[in-house]
Design an enzyme around this catalytic site. Structure first.
Site, PDB file in Angstrom:
ATOM      1  N   MET A  79       0.812  -1.206   0.000  1.00 30.26           N
ATOM      2  CA  MET A  79       0.000   0.000   0.000  1.00 30.26           C
ATOM      3  C   MET A  79       0.858   1.273   0.000  1.00 30.26           C
ATOM      4  O   MET A  79       2.067   1.229   0.188  1.00 30.26           O
ATOM      5  CB  MET A  79      -0.929  -0.004   1.217  1.00 30.26           C
ATOM      6  N   HIS A  80       0.174   2.394  -0.243  1.00 32.72           N
ATOM      7  CA  HIS A  80       0.692   3.754  -0.023  1.00 32.72           C
ATOM      8  C   HIS A  80       1.711   4.256  -1.041  1.00 32.72           C
ATOM      9  O   HIS A  80       2.011   5.445  -1.062  1.00 32.72           O
ATOM     10  CB  HIS A  80       1.327   3.896   1.369  1.00 32.72           C
ATOM     11  N   ASP A 235      -2.725  -5.050   0.499  1.00 31.20           N
ATOM     12  CA  ASP A 235      -2.237  -6.362   0.934  1.00 31.20           C
ATOM     13  C   ASP A 235      -2.895  -6.879   2.204  1.00 31.20           C
ATOM     14  O   ASP A 235      -3.221  -8.074   2.302  1.00 31.20           O
ATOM     15  CB  ASP A 235      -0.716  -6.353   1.073  1.00 31.20           C
TER      16      ASP A 235
END
Length: 482
Positions: A79-80, A235
């Site tokens: 992520m991110h 995830d």
């Protein structure tokens, strides 16, 4: 057949699953992380595509007939990450990853704007996407002026697979631009970072169709026509789909490089002050809360590196009988910490070392320190309104019975071990591919695995663990003030 693609930090995993949810095969493609400066963490998006090709090629070599039968693909991803594209779709710079802390000052400035916590339900953490874009604007202004799209890592993979810029809510909730309660982009928050919705991908639910594999790519992989790609998930939400953690009250603890305590919720329950992440789940009308620690098994790996001993050799002398904590305490803040401290600059420490301290005592302290950090996460979830009766353990660290006993005792909560099998993010992604391709009921598909065994808290050392946890809790403010 259904294919799950999990784009992690260290590699891409491709998993084949049949319509009965039996795992047929899996293959991997490796990835490396570039750290050009202290606190920086980057990857070249082209490497994700190369690793995916490697993983799928492995499946094609071993199971070509099964690959032909694939009808749906699900995506999971780290992520991110900020993947920046220009108007032609070209990548402008290496992706700034989830564990990159360069934008901690920008995150603090955004977090000081009360609109962010109000609309997203979360603290603006340095690892989130929005502060990364502010950093780019301030430090690479010519490049920022060229940004036409901002994609998360798995959604760049989707662009390559389908030619479409699409994301879904669970991953997008970690950008600090999503109105998490209403599951849509916030034009107000985007504008505060000099962006607008044209810079963002279109949103779908994780269970919905989020594109179709390009015909030429499907042909090169030996697949048939019209292979749908599900919206997918970040995830942790994908792992929750794999574990069946999709109904209220269900929870898991993940012991990977980082550590996660994840609980599914039927409603939106934000409490940003607790430093708990409140995100959309991959299933419609479902949310989740999670506490995150940045160094779980990575703490033991660090000790392994500095002692020159393999992790298994460090833990072997402990056996499986849980010991009472010694006077040695370990703070696992090797890369800073998220929940509950939101502190990118704090660093780890051993406290209470003496002449008699050796590798066994230090290993025990590392295991206990991670367990206490997860206990911090449990307390944060409680403050956010979530009580957990039990948790299921997943991740590489869950193979250590001693570690699980320490966690169960630190939490005061039974820890279930699933039956043997692969229930991780790639499996969850494959489940989402099945749902998108068939329209099946997500709750019917995303069932939990059978429980193989349960580890209960050990009453004879619970008092000693409680005292050691109190000592652990007192050390962070002391370190912060030092």
């Amino acid at each position: 057949m259904y294919l799950g693609l999990d784009l992690g930090t260290s590699g891409v995993k491709a998993l084949l699953m049949d319509g009965e949810q039996r795992i047929i095969a899996s293959a991997n493609g490796e990835l490396q992380v570039s750290r050009p400066r202290s606190g920086w963490s980057e990857q070249n998006p082209q490497d994700w595509l190369n690793a995916t090709q490697t993983a799928v090629a492995g499946l094609r070599a071993s199971h070509p007939a099964e690959l032909v039968a694939v009808k749906g693909i699900g995506l999971s991803g780290q992520m991110h990450g900020a993947t920046l594209l220009d108007a032609s779709g070209a990548v402008l710079r290496p992706c700034i990853l989830w564990n990159d802390t360069r934008s901690h000052k920008e995150a603090a400035i955004l977090d000081a704007d009360p609109r962010f916590r109000s609309i997203t339900g979360n603290i603006v953490f340095p690892g989130f996407t929005a502060p990364k874009l502010v950093w780019v604007k301030e430090n690479e202004p010519n490049l920022f002026a060229q940004v036409a799209k901002v994609l998360l890592p798995k959604d760049y993979l989707r662009l390559w697979l389908t030619g479409e810029t699409i994301s879904e809510m669970s991953d997008s909730a970690g950008t600090a631009w999503l109105d998490v309660g209403n599951r849509r982009w916030s034009s107000e928050l985007l504008a505060s970072t000099d962006l607008d919705e044209s810079h963002m991908p279109r949103l779908v639910e994780g269970t919905q169709v989020g594109g179709v594999v390009r015909a030429e790519l499907a042909a090169s992989w030996g697949m048939g026509s019209r292979v749908v790609v599900a919206g997918g998930a970040g995830d942790n939400a994908a792992s929750a789909c794999g574990m069946g953690t999709v109904t209220p009250g269900s929870a898991f603890v993940s012991l990977g490089t980082s550590g996660v305590l994840f609980a599914a919720n039927a409603s939106y329950l934000p409490n940003a002050e607790s430093a708990v992440h409140t995100f959309c789940h991959a299933l419609p009308n479902t949310w989740h809360q999670m506490g995150v620690i940045l160094s779980a098994t990575d703490s033991l790996n660090w000790l392994s590196r500095i002692t020159g001993k393999k992790a298994a050799d460090l833990t072997q002398p402990l056996g499986e009988t849980l010991r009472a904590p010694t006077g040695v305490t370990f703070l696992p803040y090797l890369s800073g910490e998220r929940t509950p401290h939101n502190d990118a600059l704090i660093r780890g420490a051993f406290v209470g070392l003496e002449q008699e301290t050796g590798p066994v005592e230090m290993t025990q302290a590392v295991i206990e320190g991670v367990a206490f950090a997860i206990r911090d996460n449990l307390e944060a979830l409680r403050s956010a309104g979530t009580e957990l009766a039990r948790v299921t353990a997943i991740g590489g660290g869950s193979r250590s019975v001693y570690w699980l006993k320490a966690i169960a005792t630190a939490l005061g909560t039974p820890v279930d071990l699933p039956a043997d099998g692969d229930f991780g993010a790639a499996f969850g992604a494959a489940r989402l591919g099945l749902i998108a391709a068939t329209g099946a009921d997500p709750v019917v598909v995303c069932t939990p695995p059978a429980t193989r065994s349960t580890i209960d808290p050990e009453g004879d050392v619970m008092s000693a663990f409680a005292d050691a946890y109190g000592r652990y809790r007192r050390l962070y403010p002391a370190m912060k003030a030092a």
